[in-house]
Design a protein around this motif. Structure first.
Motif, PDB file in Angstrom:
ATOM      1  N   VAL A 227       0.836  -1.205   0.000  1.00 63.48           N
ATOM      2  CA  VAL A 227       0.000   0.000   0.000  1.00 63.48           C
ATOM      3  C   VAL A 227       0.867   1.249   0.000  1.00 63.48           C
ATOM      4  N   ARG A 228       1.924   1.213   0.766  1.00 63.55           N
ATOM      5  CA  ARG A 228       2.820   2.375   0.818  1.00 63.55           C
ATOM      6  C   ARG A 228       3.529   2.583  -0.514  1.00 63.55           C
ATOM      7  N   GLN A 229       3.953   1.511  -1.161  1.00 62.42           N
ATOM      8  CA  GLN A 229       4.582   1.643  -2.477  1.00 62.42           C
ATOM      9  C   GLN A 229       3.593   2.169  -3.516  1.00 62.42           C
ATOM     10  N   LEU A 230       2.347   1.684  -3.470  1.00 63.75           N
ATOM     11  CA  LEU A 230       1.332   2.175  -4.409  1.00 63.75           C
ATOM     12  C   LEU A 230       1.047   3.653  -4.158  1.00 63.75           C
ATOM     13  N   HIS A 231       0.992   4.049  -2.909  1.00 55.82           N
ATOM     14  CA  HIS A 231       0.753   5.462  -2.580  1.00 55.82           C
ATOM     15  C   HIS A 231       1.877   6.338  -3.137  1.00 55.82           C
ATOM     16  N   ALA A 232       3.119   5.926  -2.936  1.00 53.65           N
ATOM     17  CA  ALA A 232       4.246   6.720  -3.432  1.00 53.65           C
ATOM     18  C   ALA A 232       4.263   6.774  -4.954  1.00 53.65           C
ATOM     19  N   TRP A 233       3.910   5.664  -5.608  1.00 54.83           N
ATOM     20  CA  TRP A 233       3.912   5.672  -7.074  1.00 54.83           C
ATOM     21  C   TRP A 233       2.787   6.548  -7.619  1.00 54.83           C
ATOM     22  N   LEU A 234       1.594   6.501  -7.009  1.00 54.86           N
ATOM     23  CA  LEU A 234       0.480   7.320  -7.472  1.00 54.86           C
ATOM     24  C   LEU A 234       0.765   8.811  -7.315  1.00 54.86           C
ATOM     25  N   VAL A 235       1.467   9.176  -6.258  1.00 55.32           N
ATOM     26  CA  VAL A 235       1.817  10.592  -6.071  1.00 55.32           C
ATOM     27  C   VAL A 235       2.658  11.086  -7.241  1.00 55.32           C
ATOM     28  N   GLY A 236       3.675  10.333  -7.618  1.00 57.27           N
ATOM     29  CA  GLY A 236       4.531  10.745  -8.733  1.00 57.27           C
ATOM     30  C   GLY A 236       3.842  10.647 -10.078  1.00 57.27           C
ATOM     31  N   HIS A 237       3.052   9.589 -10.295  1.00 56.30           N
ATOM     32  CA  HIS A 237       2.394   9.409 -11.591  1.00 56.30           C
ATOM     33  C   HIS A 237       1.324  10.473 -11.820  1.00 56.30           C
ATOM     34  N   CYS A 238       0.507  10.760 -10.815  1.00 56.25           N
ATOM     35  CA  CYS A 238      -0.523  11.792 -10.971  1.00 56.25           C
ATOM     36  C   CYS A 238       0.104  13.176 -11.152  1.00 56.25           C
ATOM     37  N   SER A 239       1.254  13.406 -10.532  1.00 56.88           N
ATOM     38  CA  SER A 239       1.926  14.691 -10.728  1.00 56.88           C
ATOM     39  C   SER A 239       2.413  14.832 -12.165  1.00 56.88           C
ATOM     40  N   ARG A 240       2.914  13.759 -12.751  1.00 58.27           N
ATOM     41  CA  ARG A 240       3.384  13.828 -14.139  1.00 58.27           C
ATOM     42  C   ARG A 240       2.213  13.968 -15.110  1.00 58.27           C
ATOM     43  N   GLU A 241       1.080  13.335 -14.821  1.00 59.15           N
ATOM     44  CA  GLU A 241      -0.087  13.410 -15.695  1.00 59.15           C
ATOM     45  C   GLU A 241      -0.963  14.627 -15.412  1.00 59.15           C
ATOM     46  N   ARG A 242      -0.596  15.393 -14.393  1.00 58.00           N
ATOM     47  CA  ARG A 242      -1.358  16.578 -13.985  1.00 58.00           C
ATOM     48  C   ARG A 242      -2.795  16.212 -13.616  1.00 58.00           C
ATOM     49  N   VAL A 243      -2.881  15.153 -12.826  1.00 59.23           N
ATOM     50  CA  VAL A 243      -4.162  14.670 -12.315  1.00 59.23           C
ATOM     51  C   VAL A 243      -4.191  14.898 -10.817  1.00 59.23           C
TER      52      VAL A 243
END
Length: 289
Positions: A227-243
């Motif tokens: 869960v912690r790894q998914l949270h960290a990945w979503l933070v970076g991915h949504c920032s790159r996609e501007r979501v």
């Protein structure tokens, strides 16, 4: 001489007198014991009778015997174009067996929508919240909640066209999903599914808001790490996609009072806190039409 004869015959006469007292035993008629009979006995024929029953039929062995060496095979028979079909009685079990039809592809996974426990908004919704059973009691102003118990990321992605069709006035789609995918322990596939989900929502012309995963208090060490790894990945991915991304990790970490008895789902207090986080994100990123 006469004296000698008398002296000799005295004992003899006494013995004869004694023998005269006992009757003479009859001669024994029994034959002497012998292992070999003197006369041949008649032979007796013994017939072994078979038990009555149904005769068992023995089938040939189920395995097929064939030649696997190309050296011993005929060159003409090895070529399928020159192969001579065998009569039915000489065909093997595999050749005479009808070919099975190809297996059908698995049916797509369909998750039923749960009826909302709160009355729907009287006005036309401007946002739609779609997620798993974690959003069962979540209510947002001027929004519609789609609760899909047991839903995964791919299940939400398949329901996006239906959501857009039923709510044409909604400009934003909020997704909260991922807890059921963590149990599968497929991190790379989960990342790929999230990427496809975001692209599907953006392709419809709607805005997308991703609600981050909630660390349940009953998760094991491995599940908490994922869960912690998914949270960290979503933070970076949504920032790159501007979501826009809603951070729920710090709000629910180690707060047992926000969860139900099973430790996985949210109670009323937890649903109220999640609704507050999502409402703030909607107010910050919503542009009225």
């Amino acid at each position: 001489m006469d004296t000698l004869d008398c002296s000799c015959r005295g004992p003899l006469l006494l013995h004869e007198a004694n023998m005269a007292k006992f009757p003479e035993e009859p001669a024994s008629t029994s034959q002497p014991a012998c292992s070999t009979p003197q006369q041949s006995q008649p032979w007796t024929e013994v017939v072994a009778r078979r038990q009555r029953g149904v005769l068992r039929k023995f089938s040939p062995p189920p395995f097929n015997l064939s030649n696997r060496y190309s050296v011993l095979a005929d060159s003409n028979v090895a070529d399928p174009a020159h192969a001579i079909p065998l009569p039915p009685q000489h065909r093997s079990a595999e050749q005479s067996r009808p070919t099975a039809p190809p297996p059908k592809p698995p049916a797509p996974r369909r998750v039923a929508r749960e009826r909302p426990r709160h009355p729907p908004s009287s006005t036309r919704p401007v946002a739609v919240l779609v997620g798993s059973s974690m959003v069962r009691h979540v209510t947002l102003p001027r929004s519609e909640t789609w609760c899909l118990p047991g839903a995964r990321v791919q299940d939400v992605q398949t329901r996006v066209p239906e959501v857009v069709e039923q709510h044409p006035t909604a400009s934003t789609i909020v997704v909260h999903v991922g807890s059921n995918d963590i149990r599968l322990q497929q991190s790379e596939k989960l990342k790929s599914d999230f990427t496809s989900l975001i692209q599907t929502i953006l392709a419809t012309g709607k805005k997308c808001i991703v609600s981050g995963p909630i660390p349940s208090v009953c998760f094991s060490d491995m599940q908490f790490s994922r869960v912690r790894q998914l949270h960290a990945w979503l933070v970076g991915h949504c920032s790159r996609e501007r979501v826009p991304f809603v951070d729920n990790f710090g709000s629910f970490w180690r707060r047992r009072s926000l969860f139900a008895r099973d430790g996985r789902h949210l109670n009323r207090a937890g649903a109220s806190l999640l609704a507050s986080n999502l409402e703030l994100a909607l107010e910050a990123h919503h542009t009225p039409r």
